[in-house]
Design a protein around this motif. Structure first.
Motif, PDB file in Angstrom:
ATOM      1  N   GLN A  58       5.728  -9.415   8.256  1.00  0.00           N
ATOM      2  CA  GLN A  58       5.207 -10.682   7.736  1.00  0.00           C
ATOM      3  C   GLN A  58       5.635 -10.911   6.287  1.00  0.00           C
ATOM      4  O   GLN A  58       5.848 -12.050   5.868  1.00  0.00           O
ATOM      5  CB  GLN A  58       3.680 -10.703   7.822  1.00  0.00           C
ATOM      6  N   LYS A  59       5.800  -9.836   5.529  1.00  0.00           N
ATOM      7  CA  LYS A  59       6.235  -9.940   4.133  1.00  0.00           C
ATOM      8  C   LYS A  59       7.755 -10.080   4.023  1.00  0.00           C
ATOM      9  O   LYS A  59       8.285 -10.194   2.921  1.00  0.00           O
ATOM     10  CB  LYS A  59       5.780  -8.705   3.348  1.00  0.00           C
ATOM     11  N   GLN A 119       2.469   1.569   3.400  1.00  0.00           N
ATOM     12  CA  GLN A 119       3.586   0.649   3.565  1.00  0.00           C
ATOM     13  C   GLN A 119       4.811   1.153   2.809  1.00  0.00           C
ATOM     14  O   GLN A 119       5.935   1.075   3.322  1.00  0.00           O
ATOM     15  CB  GLN A 119       3.197  -0.752   3.091  1.00  0.00           C
ATOM     16  N   THR A 165       0.854  -1.192   0.000  1.00  0.00           N
ATOM     17  CA  THR A 165       0.000   0.000   0.000  1.00  0.00           C
ATOM     18  C   THR A 165       0.887   1.237   0.000  1.00  0.00           C
ATOM     19  O   THR A 165       2.093   1.152   0.269  1.00  0.00           O
ATOM     20  CB  THR A 165      -0.903   0.027   1.243  1.00  0.00           C
ATOM     21  N   GLY A 216       0.460  -2.073  13.221  1.00  0.00           N
ATOM     22  CA  GLY A 216      -0.130  -3.002  12.252  1.00  0.00           C
ATOM     23  C   GLY A 216       0.545  -2.913  10.900  1.00  0.00           C
ATOM     24  O   GLY A 216       0.767  -3.934  10.237  1.00  0.00           O
ATOM     25  N   VAL A 217       0.879  -1.697  10.492  1.00  0.00           N
ATOM     26  CA  VAL A 217       1.582  -1.499   9.214  1.00  0.00           C
ATOM     27  C   VAL A 217       2.940  -2.190   9.275  1.00  0.00           C
ATOM     28  O   VAL A 217       3.321  -2.933   8.359  1.00  0.00           O
ATOM     29  CB  VAL A 217       1.747   0.012   8.911  1.00  0.00           C
ATOM     30  N   SER A 248       3.833  -4.593  11.288  1.00  0.00           N
ATOM     31  CA  SER A 248       3.628  -6.049  11.384  1.00  0.00           C
ATOM     32  C   SER A 248       3.441  -6.665  10.006  1.00  0.00           C
ATOM     33  O   SER A 248       4.004  -7.731   9.710  1.00  0.00           O
ATOM     34  CB  SER A 248       2.408  -6.368  12.252  1.00  0.00           C
ATOM     35  N   ARG A 249       2.654  -6.004   9.148  1.00  0.00           N
ATOM     36  CA  ARG A 249       2.441  -6.536   7.797  1.00  0.00           C
ATOM     37  C   ARG A 249       3.745  -6.517   6.994  1.00  0.00           C
ATOM     38  O   ARG A 249       4.022  -7.451   6.241  1.00  0.00           O
ATOM     39  CB  ARG A 249       1.314  -5.783   7.102  1.00  0.00           C
TER      40      ARG A 249
END
Length: 142
Positions: A75-76, A37, A34, A68-69, A71-72
């Motif tokens: 995760q990537k 991100q 996004t 949260g941003v 964390s994503r």
């Protein structure tokens, strides 16, 4: 309808256009990020080891949701987080090798899509718009 000529409405519409253009070009280039991100990756790249709260401030994003941003992104496999040695409440964030490679590949895509966001303006008008938008976002003098 008078509301359609009000700054707030026009800014909201321009944000929608910006988001649509960003998502389209980034997805076509094969990336799954996004605009928030991307902004976070760019801020982390410019400030390695920065803490999450500072990332939120750097990209003018909500401190409550930046976790949260991040964390994503983690995760990537684009960033890594470690607890700060000097402040155990803070987490320092750095780009991984994959994050650095992704940002390097994504940056030209994002640079090239900028003109599409202001497609209705010529080059000189875009410069004027950028000047006025920057001025409008500057802190008011005390």
């Amino acid at each position: 309808m008078q509301a359609q000529r009000m700054p707030g409405h026009l800014i909201r519409r321009l944000h929608q256009v910006s988001t649509q253009v960003f998502n389209k070009h980034v997805q076509e280039a094969g990336f799954d990020l996004t605009s928030v991100q991307f902004a976070a990756l760019d801020a982390i790249h410019a400030n390695p080891g920065v803490d999450q709260a500072s990332i939120a401030a750097l990209i003018a994003y909500d401190r409550a949701t930046i976790g949260g941003v991040i964390s994503r992104l983690e995760q990537k496999g684009l960033v890594s987080r470690v607890v700060s040695q000097s402040d155990h409440r803070a987490r320092k964030v750095s780009l991984t090798e994959h994050g650095d490679t992704t940002l390097s590949g994504l940056l030209p895509v994002v640079q090239n899509l900028q003109a599409n966001i202001l497609d209705g303006l010529n080059k000189d008008e875009r410069q004027i718009f950028l000047h006025l938008a920057t001025k409008a976002l500057a802190p008011a003098p005390s």
